[in-house]
Scaffold this motif. Sequence first.
Motif, PDB file in Angstrom:
ATOM      1  N   PRO A  51      -7.695   5.383   5.293  1.00 46.92           N
ATOM      2  CA  PRO A  51      -6.259   4.707   4.885  1.00 46.92           C
ATOM      3  C   PRO A  51      -5.125   6.026   4.966  1.00 46.92           C
ATOM      4  O   PRO A  51      -5.946   7.187   5.281  1.00 46.92           O
ATOM      5  CB  PRO A  51      -6.535   4.579   3.331  1.00 46.92           C
ATOM      6  N   GLY A  52      -4.166   5.806   5.141  1.00 46.69           N
ATOM      7  CA  GLY A  52      -3.006   6.841   5.361  1.00 46.69           C
ATOM      8  C   GLY A  52      -2.960   7.471   6.879  1.00 46.69           C
ATOM      9  O   GLY A  52      -3.800   6.977   7.619  1.00 46.69           O
ATOM     10  N   ARG A  53      -2.387   8.513   6.935  1.00 43.77           N
ATOM     11  CA  ARG A  53      -1.978   9.071   8.172  1.00 43.77           C
ATOM     12  C   ARG A  53      -3.407   9.940   8.765  1.00 43.77           C
ATOM     13  O   ARG A  53      -3.703  10.705   7.759  1.00 43.77           O
ATOM     14  CB  ARG A  53      -0.699  10.046   8.077  1.00 43.77           C
ATOM     15  N   VAL A  74     -10.225  12.408   5.498  1.00 42.32           N
ATOM     16  CA  VAL A  74      -9.334  11.557   4.441  1.00 42.32           C
ATOM     17  C   VAL A  74     -10.488  11.002   3.692  1.00 42.32           C
ATOM     18  O   VAL A  74     -11.363  10.446   4.011  1.00 42.32           O
ATOM     19  CB  VAL A  74      -9.141  10.334   5.808  1.00 42.32           C
ATOM     20  N   HIS A  76     -12.031   8.390   1.188  1.00 42.22           N
ATOM     21  CA  HIS A  76     -12.134   6.757   1.185  1.00 42.22           C
ATOM     22  C   HIS A  76     -11.615   6.367  -0.135  1.00 42.22           C
ATOM     23  O   HIS A  76     -11.943   7.192  -1.169  1.00 42.22           O
ATOM     24  CB  HIS A  76     -13.363   6.371   1.696  1.00 42.22           C
ATOM     25  N   PRO A  77     -10.876   5.375  -0.341  1.00 41.02           N
ATOM     26  CA  PRO A  77     -10.406   5.139  -1.870  1.00 41.02           C
ATOM     27  C   PRO A  77     -11.271   4.302  -2.552  1.00 41.02           C
ATOM     28  O   PRO A  77     -11.073   4.070  -3.651  1.00 41.02           O
ATOM     29  CB  PRO A  77      -9.270   4.243  -1.223  1.00 41.02           C
ATOM     30  N   ARG A 242      -4.995  -1.394   0.865  1.00 39.18           N
ATOM     31  CA  ARG A 242      -4.642  -0.048   1.656  1.00 39.18           C
ATOM     32  C   ARG A 242      -3.760  -0.482   2.858  1.00 39.18           C
ATOM     33  O   ARG A 242      -3.789  -1.575   3.398  1.00 39.18           O
ATOM     34  CB  ARG A 242      -6.136   0.552   2.282  1.00 39.18           C
ATOM     35  N   GLU A 243      -3.007   0.373   3.262  1.00 40.44           N
ATOM     36  CA  GLU A 243      -2.218   0.322   4.360  1.00 40.44           C
ATOM     37  C   GLU A 243      -2.682   1.187   5.425  1.00 40.44           C
ATOM     38  O   GLU A 243      -2.951   2.328   5.309  1.00 40.44           O
ATOM     39  CB  GLU A 243      -0.784   0.622   4.103  1.00 40.44           C
ATOM     40  N   GLU A 244      -2.893   0.535   6.760  1.00 42.03           N
ATOM     41  CA  GLU A 244      -3.251   1.637   7.921  1.00 42.03           C
ATOM     42  C   GLU A 244      -1.923   2.062   8.569  1.00 42.03           C
ATOM     43  O   GLU A 244      -1.078   1.299   8.739  1.00 42.03           O
ATOM     44  CB  GLU A 244      -3.966   0.715   8.941  1.00 42.03           C
ATOM     45  N   TYR A 245      -2.074   3.340   8.762  1.00 40.62           N
ATOM     46  CA  TYR A 245      -0.998   3.947   9.375  1.00 40.62           C
ATOM     47  C   TYR A 245      -1.227   4.171  10.961  1.00 40.62           C
ATOM     48  O   TYR A 245      -2.289   4.554  11.324  1.00 40.62           O
ATOM     49  CB  TYR A 245      -0.751   5.433   8.747  1.00 40.62           C
TER      50      TYR A 245
END
Length: 256
Positions: A51-53, A74, A76-77, A242-245
């Motif tokens: 997730p994220g940048r 990164v 993982h959530p 989650r949002e993919e960057y």
Amino acid sequence: MKRTVALVGATGGAGTTRLCVEVAALLAHAGRDVAVLDAAFATQGLARHAPGRIDPDATALLTDTDVDLSDALVDHPADLAGRLALCPAYAPFERLARAKTAEAAERFEDLITEAAREFDHVLVDTPPVAANQAVAAANAVERVALVAPATERGADAVQRARGRLADVGVTAETVVATRATDDDQPVDAADAVVPANGDAAPASAPDLDAEFSPAVARAAEALVAAELEVEFPTEGVLNAAREEYVPDEYVPDSLS
């Protein structure tokens, strides 16, 4: 117990990246800190689970000596007892090319060693052995495992992959057959068989539930050569959206 493991795809489409994430999540569910390093530069599939940048990414670690491992991890959530950190490749073609050089491969071996000092387990998402970084991964870890679909094609691919690894002086100690269905004939001598998962979307991984996870647990035990005492929830543990960057500058083919 094996702390560093390269999961090598015996063929394309074996589900190696997904298996890396699922096994890493299972180990983290058991309370261990786990890092997944990306050596599959061509597909960059691990980026879809992060997730994220993603900046810097795994290739930056190999091409820029000023970049630290901690900067490229990164988390993982998923709600897990241990830490699950991903180090995906997500780069333009020019940097991907530089990350495949012999010099970069030497750095990749050092990267695995560095990660092993900080994490209980390091898993390397490794493509079929045909590039410097894949050879480096296979040579730098304590255990090499072949991942192949539970089909006749997968069985043939395992034999070819064993030969390719032998060419670089490496032996695969473990075989995991993936995406098995009731109609499949599992790969001969597979140490673990993981069934097909109906939801292959990256956002659904890890899928720690009572049906799928016991098979992943058996695969994890075969990979790290240790028994894991874990209990599985009745529903998946990954509930956070989650949002993919995706950077504006480029979109890898695997994500387009």
